[in-house]
Write an enzyme that holds these catalytic residues in place. Structure first.
Site, mmCIF file in Angstrom:
data_model
loop_
_atom_site.group_PDB
_atom_site.id
_atom_site.type_symbol
_atom_site.label_atom_id
_atom_site.label_comp_id
_atom_site.label_asym_id
_atom_site.label_seq_id
_atom_site.Cartn_x
_atom_site.Cartn_y
_atom_site.Cartn_z
ATOM 1 N N GLY A 10 -2.465 -5.107 -10.838
ATOM 2 C CA GLY A 10 -2.145 -3.935 -10.027
ATOM 3 C C GLY A 10 -1.015 -3.159 -10.665
ATOM 4 C CG ASP A 206 -10.489 -5.074 -5.798
ATOM 5 O OD1 ASP A 206 -10.769 -4.503 -4.723
ATOM 6 O OD2 ASP A 206 -10.759 -4.613 -6.913
ATOM 7 N NE ARG A 271 3.395 5.450 9.859
ATOM 8 C CZ ARG A 271 3.486 5.292 8.554
ATOM 9 N NH1 ARG A 271 2.832 4.310 7.969
ATOM 10 N NH2 ARG A 271 4.239 6.091 7.840
ATOM 11 C CD GLU A 360 -1.899 -1.648 2.025
ATOM 12 O OE1 GLU A 360 -1.595 -0.750 1.219
ATOM 13 O OE2 GLU A 360 -2.772 -1.523 2.905
ATOM 14 N NE ARG A 371 3.223 0.202 6.225
ATOM 15 C CZ ARG A 371 3.478 1.488 6.030
ATOM 16 N NH1 ARG A 371 4.728 1.932 6.001
ATOM 17 N NH2 ARG A 371 2.499 2.353 5.858
ATOM 18 C CB SER A 376 4.614 0.196 3.182
ATOM 19 O OG SER A 376 4.549 1.579 2.958
ATOM 20 C CG LEU A 377 6.645 4.060 -0.066
ATOM 21 C CD1 LEU A 377 7.131 5.494 -0.204
ATOM 22 C CD2 LEU A 377 5.675 3.751 -1.188
#
Lengths: 561, 213
Positions: A10, A206, A271, A360, A371, A376-377
């Site tokens: 990744g 994946d 959210r 992630e 979250r 997340s960043l």
């Protein structure tokens, strides 16, 4: 045979952070299905949370995150996330990130949902993009070897330890074996399981599936984040920054409806709360044209929109034909992020020796059941860095090479061969695109924001049928360059496994917590469900267990905004 | 509306040269060229093309659309399809074609190494930058490395266009030790640079507008 001490799979933020942290100390390479700058981290808009200001505190960031997670986040992990935040932002500053600035030259910060303080460090609404490109520059500087458009096919595990990777080079159309001592999975999420998602085509889960199939444990897969504001129709992301900068949500009566759901935080509630509110408005007949709600930025004025939200404006103009400077834009919630992932400890290690995960793709559980925007960043760079540091320790401590891939390689080659052959579908009109469409529809309709037992059971049945149909499909062309039909085939296989796991985990959790909302069990139930869902591969399919949540300081209380 | 896609096909394993394949798809005028191409692919899965973010931030789907350099995900059908519904797609010019619409990007990414493609942070940097200095690098930092400028403006001899853009972004960074000295690497006369800036503005999908320095 190719060899490296460490292979990072990744090339997004977590992967590049891990690789550039480890580079120089060990021989590290990045394997990525895309050229690294094409990674979906680049689409992140809002910012990186970090308590930098004198008026803010790490403790307050920790508390907001714990509360945002609906008390399912592991508090030890959240403490690491929030306390390492400021120094990682500093590291990025020195690496050359072009942040937006305050008048006195500091990194500018904005408010995002669920936060008690404006603590998201940003660069206009291109925060992910600029950091991705800066980390790519750092990888060039450090001479990190990359294998772009190479796909991880299987992890080769011998006697419970990583021994290498079975990979596929898209350009040559051939498989290869990479021998290594450790692997860091930073492969992102699985948004493409859903019909409505903000995610890129590449986000097919994946790493999660490959790790699961190799015996790694997954956790909390039922917790799927739906972003409240995506462009109606295309589901292109409209950053939470649009509300952070002062945008309002309106229903068809022109009401700022968030006052019914989160009277204090309004549009900047977390959210999960905002997404449910929007769907509720639509369900109760207050959606515009019965389908969406409006995000109004017009009162911010052209200058502020141009300065702070240039990309949002551009995307809205292009894909909806509406300029947010002049008119409200139509938005609807869509799948956005996976709280669940490969279960890791605080050093990003999994239950397989030599296998780490970050970003992630991982679940160290800093997000719990929901979250917060900007976390997340932050997670990608904090835990990417930790993973990079950890592999350096591991490789320098254990200098012996793991045994050569043997049985695991034979199995991988056998599985690989199974992708090819002449098609003998149950239904002659069946094809991989139909299966993907039906899976997507099932996930969005039955495993979405509101869930019930009957719909989840329906989803599980449909997915089982799709898996059976999938197993009869084959790809006819084998060693051919840029065989995207093969890639589609493999990716749908990953998504089917994950979809089934998500639906089963959602069916099992008979409570509502964070992003997982069961209309038949609308209350949070700490007595039975204040624990992580742990998932592993059994003989006949996924098996499920529980693991306690790490609670250090904050006892669960009711969450209100 | 019915779109007649004319797609460049080339398979190095069996074709001596490229040829056009016609595919008809049904699409709405507000859909993108990428949407139409994906529909074509679902009819013929042997077509190879890159795509990922579908929101003009990853740069994967750069190609020639009716001979113009564009991102397929950023181009609406109504802006490019003629009255008969015809639309022609080809790989980026100036790159080695690998298969169908896929070109060899490695030389392009390697071209960044012709400059020093990272900030050389001054030892006395104090972590601050004025908003004015930050504004100078904001626009060139929006580059997504799609490759369209190299396709359109690259001459294969000098520093490539995308490397020039990055070079500017780094030269204007107040943290950088080399600063404007970097621009000597561009090896372009002022009038050449002026023409380059104008040309770039005319098609760059991120509307990169290099400041005069």
């Amino acid at each position: 045979m190719i060899t490296h001490d460490v292979v990072v799979v990744g090339g997004g933020l977590a992967g590049l952070m891990a690789a550039t942290t480890a580079a120089g100390s060990v021989d590290v390479a990045v394997l990525s299905k895309l050229y690294p700058t094409r990674s979906h981290s680049g689409a992140a808009q809002g910012g990186f949370n970090a308590a930098l200001s004198e008026d803010d505190s790490v403790e307050s960031h920790i508390f907001d995150t714990v509360k945002g997670s609906d008390y399912l986040g592991d508090q030890d992990a959240i403490e690491v996330l929030c306390s390492e935040g400021p120094e990682v932002i500093k590291e990025l500053e020195w690496a050359g990130v072009p942040w937006s600035r305050t008048e006195d030259g500091r990194v500018a910060q904005r408010s995002l949902g669920g936060a008690g303080f404006p603590r998201a460090c940003f660069a206009a609404d291109l925060s992910g993009h600029v950091v991705l490109h800066t980390l790519y520059e750092r990888a060039l500087k450090l001479g990190v070897k990359t294998y772009p458009e190479w796909y991880l096919v299987e992890l080769l595990v011998e006697n419970g330890r990583i021994s290498g990777l079975f990979v596929y080079d898209l350009a040559s159309g051939r498989t290869e074996i990479i021998r290594c001592k450790a692997v860091i999975l930073a492969t992102g999420g699985y948004g493409r399981a859903f019909a409505k998602t903000t995610n890129a085509f590449a986000n097919t889960g994946d790493g999660m599936t490959i790790a699961y199939r190799a015996g790694a444990r997954l956790a909390d897969m039922e917790f799927v984040q739906f972003h409240p504001t995506t462009l109606y129709g295309t589901n292109v992301l409209v950053s939470e920054a649009a509300r952070g900068e002062g945008g309002y949500l309106f229903n068809n009566r022109g009401e700022r409806f968030m006052d019914r759901y989160a009277p204090r935080k309004m549009e900047l509630a977390p959210r999960d709360v905002v997404s449910r509110a929007i769907f509720n408005e639509i369900k109760e007949g207050r959606g515009v044209e019965g389908k969406y709600v409006n995000l109004d930025l017009t009162h911010l004025g052209e200058a502020k929109i141009k300065e702070r939200l240039p990309q949002v404006r551009d995307l809205a103009c292009r894909y909806t034909g509406i300029d947010p400077v002049e008119k409200p834009i139509p938005i609807e919630p869509a799948q956005h992020y996976s709280m669940g992932g490969i279960r890791t400890d605080l050093n990003c290690e999994t239950n397989i020796k030599g296998l780490l995960a970050a970003g992630e793709a991982a679940n160290v559980s800093v997000h719990g059941a929901n979250r917060l925007g900007g976390n997340s960043l932050l997670e990608t760079v904090v835990f990417g860095r930790r993973a990079g540091r950890r592999v350096v320790e591991m490789v320098s401590k254990e200098t012996a090479w793991p045994e050569l891939p043997g049985e695991s390689l034979e199995r991988a080659e056998e599985n690989w061969k199974n992708n090819f052959g002449s098609n003998s579908p149950l239904d002659p009109r069946d094809n991989i695109f139909k299966i993907r469409r039906e899976m997507n529809r099932t996930m969005t309709e039955y495993v979405g924001v509101f869930r019930t037992e009957s719909e989840l059971k329906q989803a599980v049945d449909i997915l089982a049928g799709l898996k059976e149909r999938y197993s009869t499909l084959k790809v006819s062309r084998k060693e051919e360059p840029f065989n995207y039909e093969l890639i589609e085939h493999i990716e749908v296989g990953y998504l089917l496994d994950l979809s089934e796991i998500i639906a089963l985990a959602a069916l099992r959790r008979t409570e509502s917590r964070g992003a997982h909302y069961r209309t038949d069990f609308p209350q949070r139930n700490d007595q039975d469900w204040l624990n992580h869902t742990i998932i592993w591969r059994g003989e006949k399919g996924p098996e499920f267990g529980k693991e306690p949540v790490s609670i250090t300081k904050y006892q669960p209380v009711e969450r209100g905004y | 509306m019915l779109i007649n896609l004319s797609i460049d096909r080339f398979d190095p394993n069996c074709d001596r040269g490229a040829y056009k394949q016609q595919v008809k798809v049904e699409a709405k005028e507000n859909e993108t060229v990428l949407d139409a191409l994906i529909k074509a692919w679902q009819q013929d899965p042997t077509i190879s093309f890159r795509r990922s973010c579908r929101s003009a931030i990853c740069g994967s789907c750069a190609m020639e659309i009716n001979g113009e350099p564009r991102l397929a995900c950023q181009t609406l059908l109504k802006d490019v399809v003629d009255s008969n519904g015809n639309l022609s797609l080809g790989p980026m010019f100036g790159f080695r074609r690998l298969k169908d619409l896929v070109v060899d990007l490695q030389p392009f990414f390697d071209s960044l190494k012709d400059i020093i493609p990272w900030v050389l942070t001054k030892n006395n940097h104090d972590g601050r930058m004025t908003p004015e200095d930050a504004a100078k690098i904001e626009n060139p930092a929006t580059c997504i490395l799609c490759g369209l400028c190299d396709s359109e403006l690259g001459d294969g001899r000098e520093i490539g266009p995308a490397a020039i853009v990055k070079n500017h972004r780094l030269a204007l960074d107040a943290r950088d030790m080399l600063g404007l000295v970097r621009l000597q690497l561009n090896r372009k006369y002022p009038e050449e640079m002026a023409a380059f800036r104008e040309n770039l503005k005319s098609f760059c999908p991120k509307k990169i507008n290099l400041p005069e320095v």
